[in-house]
Write an enzyme that holds these catalytic residues in place. Structure first.
Site, PDB file in Angstrom:
ATOM      1  N   GLY A 354     -53.155  16.358  32.991  1.00 25.09           N
ATOM      2  CA  GLY A 354     -53.874  16.587  31.749  1.00 25.09           C
ATOM      3  C   GLY A 354     -54.958  17.605  31.932  1.00 25.09           C
ATOM      4  O   GLY A 354     -55.058  18.251  32.972  1.00 25.09           O
ATOM      5  N   ASP A 469     -62.128  11.454  22.671  1.00 23.39           N
ATOM      6  CA  ASP A 469     -60.837  12.156  22.778  1.00 23.39           C
ATOM      7  C   ASP A 469     -59.674  11.250  22.399  1.00 23.39           C
ATOM      8  O   ASP A 469     -58.750  11.033  23.177  1.00 23.39           O
ATOM      9  CB  ASP A 469     -60.649  12.706  24.194  1.00 23.39           C
ATOM     10  CG  ASP A 469     -59.557  13.778  24.238  1.00 23.39           C
ATOM     11  OD1 ASP A 469     -59.171  14.289  23.156  1.00 23.39           O
ATOM     12  OD2 ASP A 469     -59.089  14.092  25.341  1.00 23.39           O
TER      13      ASP A 469
END
Ligand code: NAG
Ligand code: NAG
Ligand code: NAG
Ligand code: NAG
Length: 673
Positions: A354, A469
């Protein structure tokens, strides 16, 4: 007359030591060779030590020979039966560290004292390949096995007649009178050895014994018929010693020597007066520096290798630990344990990569499966606060939060350990063909799970925790497809963004993030985008799509305006969903993504709405702030996208402040806010 003079001289000058006489032959005894050394003829490397009278035949130089003869010949006489007896103590001392030694010492009767033409090495300084100029009889103490002469071993005694091919030989040993058995003896031990050689009539006996035994053993080692007169036709011979070295060397000594032409008059050696055999310590010192250097180098190499291994392991598993971390001890994982759990962070165990770093699956010996996220970070500042927050988050307990188990810190790296979620992340189900599509009821359940988790973060914990997030790839599923919110608070850890920049993911980021920063409102916005994403099976922002569909918020609103909200739904659901629930979810998604922060519901309200405990407030697709796409806030896409799309963004940004005032009065929530 001459003989009488001889006798007289002997008596005057050598009262007890040496006698010459034609009747009684020769008789002498040397307890060390200090006295009367004038009678000893030396050549080669042989010498007598000045200090103690030790007769040294060879030293540690290679390919040498040494001779020592009594310089008066032994005259066999004419008729009486021929005999002689001798007893000497010799010592063969190996060179330390050289392994074997060589070559050997021999007691010798020779027709000549000049053996300078003889060869060293296996010839023992007695003969050479072709010598025939003189005669010898020798008793060899041979410490090298020479195949050429059919030697039996490298520790034998032999009788030689004009040849190094022994007429008889035996391994060095002696008969122990006390025990009644033969006992082996090592010639090259460095210890003194007694040797007796007796000849009478025609029989030659050779007897050996270690120095500690002071009686001559009753049984000889060798006993052999020898015809001395046939060997020495001139009927006289010199007696003495010969020794040699080859590439193999040893120090060869005679400590004392007694000889007589009649066994009765053989004087015994005074063992207490014999010189001592030098222990080659000095020599060891002289010879060992290369060895010492070698050993030291070897030790250094071993140490260096060990050190290297230790250092390698230390570096491999190195961690950063600081005093302030002490209270978090129980939450700290050792890097080694994580390294082992993940199989050395092997590619096979990599779950994903990620923006923050890479995630690996691991198995703890006791704790089951874990997911380890490796975050690289350059700066150490802010670390303390961050770890503190991580730890706080670790204490958060909610059935729909991915449990954070602990952390580990290394230089430039932080590792976060959480429970492994076997179901993977939601985006895989939405966008990857290898996962089965989720049914509507599954989707709704997941949305409810995540709403509940986010609500807990905002209100249930002792302090407000922002997620920052929320997105499909951060929502994890277990085996039963229950939703778990993961990665809370991590977004700001993204190294790729500067500290001041807004952090999040395109399409999930509220407009005000750039100005006022993250808040519970920005979390709600992201959750709204996530709701629409799950319901519609489309990413919030998809640059591949035609312009009108590119921004999901805008597209859903457009469908609503046209009176067919269902058009926005994921086609993979094939229309299998209750209309009421779908409408609630889509409208709630639009409400959450309202461009005006104040107009968005709180997470508590979202939970109420999504569970249909409360009805949505009254608003329409035309309510200002609803269905407005935010400009795409990324460095990469900002230029391309804003210029490519006709887009309302500029107008939205400029009018948002005004709208805010206006809209906050437009949407009325049930709680009268
Ligand atoms: C061997 O010794 C004899 C004397 O005994 C000598 O004449 C001869 O030259 C020697 N041979 C060699 C090869 O040294
Ligand atoms: C030699 O040894 C034998 C026994 O093996 C003995 O009978 C003989 O007397 C010995 N000879 C001498 C000269 O010692
Ligand atoms: C001892 O050694 C001698 C000579 O090698 C041999 O003749 C004798 O048989 C041996 N005796 C025993 C008891 O082994
Ligand atoms: C020894 O040898 C000499 C000369 O070769 C010979 O005359 C004598 O008979 C021999 N002695 C014995 C005992 O064989």
């Amino acid at each position: 007359m001459a003989q009488s003079l001889h006798l007289l001289l002997s008596i005057i000058f050598f009262p007890n030591l040496i006698r010459f006489s034609s009747q009684q032959g020769i008789s002498f005894v040397y307890n060390g060779f200090n006295q009367d050394k004038g009678y000893i003829h030396l050549d080669g490397v042989a010498r007598i030590h000045n200090t103690d009278g030790l007769l040294q035949l060879t030293d540690d130089t290679t390919l040498q020979k040494g001779h020592a003869f009594f310089n008066r010949p032994f005259d066999f006489g004419s008729d009486q039966p021929l005999s002689f007896s001798t007893h000497f103590v010799c010592a063969l001392v190996p060179k330390p560290g050289a392994g074997d030694g060589g070559h050997g010492t021999a007691f010798v009767l020779s027709s000549s004292m000049d053996l300078t033409q003889a060869d060293p090495t296996q010839y023992l300084g007695l003969l050479n390949m072709s010598s025939n100029g003189y005669q010898i009889l020798a008793v060899e103490l041979d410490t090298v096995k020479t195949a050429e002469f059919d030697d039996m071993d490298n520790n034998h005694v032999g009788i030689d007649e004009n040849s190094l091919h022994s007429v008889v030989s035996a391994s060095a040993s002696y008969y122990s009178d006390r025990e009644g058995t033969n006992k082996s003896l090592t010639l090259l031990s460095g210890d003194p050895i007694h040797v007796w050689i007796d000849y009478e009539g025609t029989l030659l006996n050779v007897t050996l014994a270690p120095f500690i035994i002071d009686e001559k053993p009753r049984k000889p080692l060798l006993s052999r018929n020898i015809n001395l007169t046939s060997i020495f036709p001139a009927r006289k011979a010199f007696v003495g010693f010969s020794a040699s070295t080859g590439t193999l060397v040893s120090y060869q000594y005679i400590l004392g020597w007694s000889f007589s032409t009649s066994s009765n008059s053989l004087k015994s050696l005074d063992v207490s007066k014999l010189p001592t055999v030098p222990h080659p310590k000095m020599i060891r010192k002289k010879t060992s520096p290369p060895l010492i250097i070698l050993m030291v180098m070897l030790a250094l190499i071993v140490m260096a290798v060990l050190g290297g291994v230790c250092e390698y392991r230390r570096r491999k598993y190195a961690e950063v630990k600081e005093p302030w971390e002490k209270p978090y001890g129980p939450l700290r994982y050792s890097y080694k344990s994580l390294y082992k759990a993940t199989g050395g962070f092997s590619k096979d165990g990599r779950l994903g990569k990620g923006g923050f770093g890479e995630v690996y699956k691991g198995t703890m010996p006791l704790g089951g499966d874990i997911a380890v996220k490796r975050l690289s970070h350059g700066a150490e500042q802010g670390m303390k606060q961050f770890v503190a927050e991580v730890v706080t988050m670790g204490s958060l307990q909610h059935k729909n939060l991915v449990p954070l188990l602990g952390y580990c810190r290394r230089k430039g790296e932080l590792l976060l350990v959480s429970k492994y979620m076997e179901g993977g992340s939601v985006d895989q189900y939405l966008f990857q063909d290898d996962k089965p599509p989720l049914s509507w009821s599954q989707r709704l359940a997941i949305l409810r799970d995540i709403a509940s988790a986010l609500c807990y973060l905002h209100t249930g914990a002792s302090q407000v925790v922002l997620h920052r997030d929320i997105k499909a790839s951060n929502v994890m599923l277990n085996g039963n497809l229950q939703g778990f919110l993961g990665d809370f608070g991590m977004a700001r850890f993204d190294d790729n963004l500067s500290a001041t920049a807004a952090v999040g993911t395109i399409g999930y980021m509220a407009l005000e993030l750039t100005s006022t920063g993250p808040s519970t409102w920005t979390d709600v916005y992201a959750f709204g985008a996530f709701m629409l994403e799950v319901a519609c099976g489309r990413r919030p922002f998809d640059p591949e799509m035609p312009v009108e569909k590119r921004h999901l918020v805008k597209w859903v609103c457009e469908c609503w305006r046209k009176g067919s909200l269902v058009d926005a739904m994921d086609t993979r659901l094939r229309g299998k969903f209750p209309l009421g629930e779908v409408e609630t979810v889509l409208k709630l998604g639009l409400l959450c993504t309202c461009i005006v922060p104040d107009s968005r519901p709180t997470m508590e309200q979202v939970v109420q709405f999504i569970n249909r405990h409360q009805t949505l407030p009254d608003f329409s697709p035309d309510t200002p702030g609803i269905g407005v796409s935010t400009p795409v806030l990324t460095r990469i896409h900002s230029l391309a996208i804003t210029s490519a799309s006709e887009t309302s963004s500029p107008s939205v940004s400029s009018s948002s402040a005004n709208n805010s005032m206006f809209i906050s009065h437009t949407i009325i929530y049930g709680d009268g806010r």
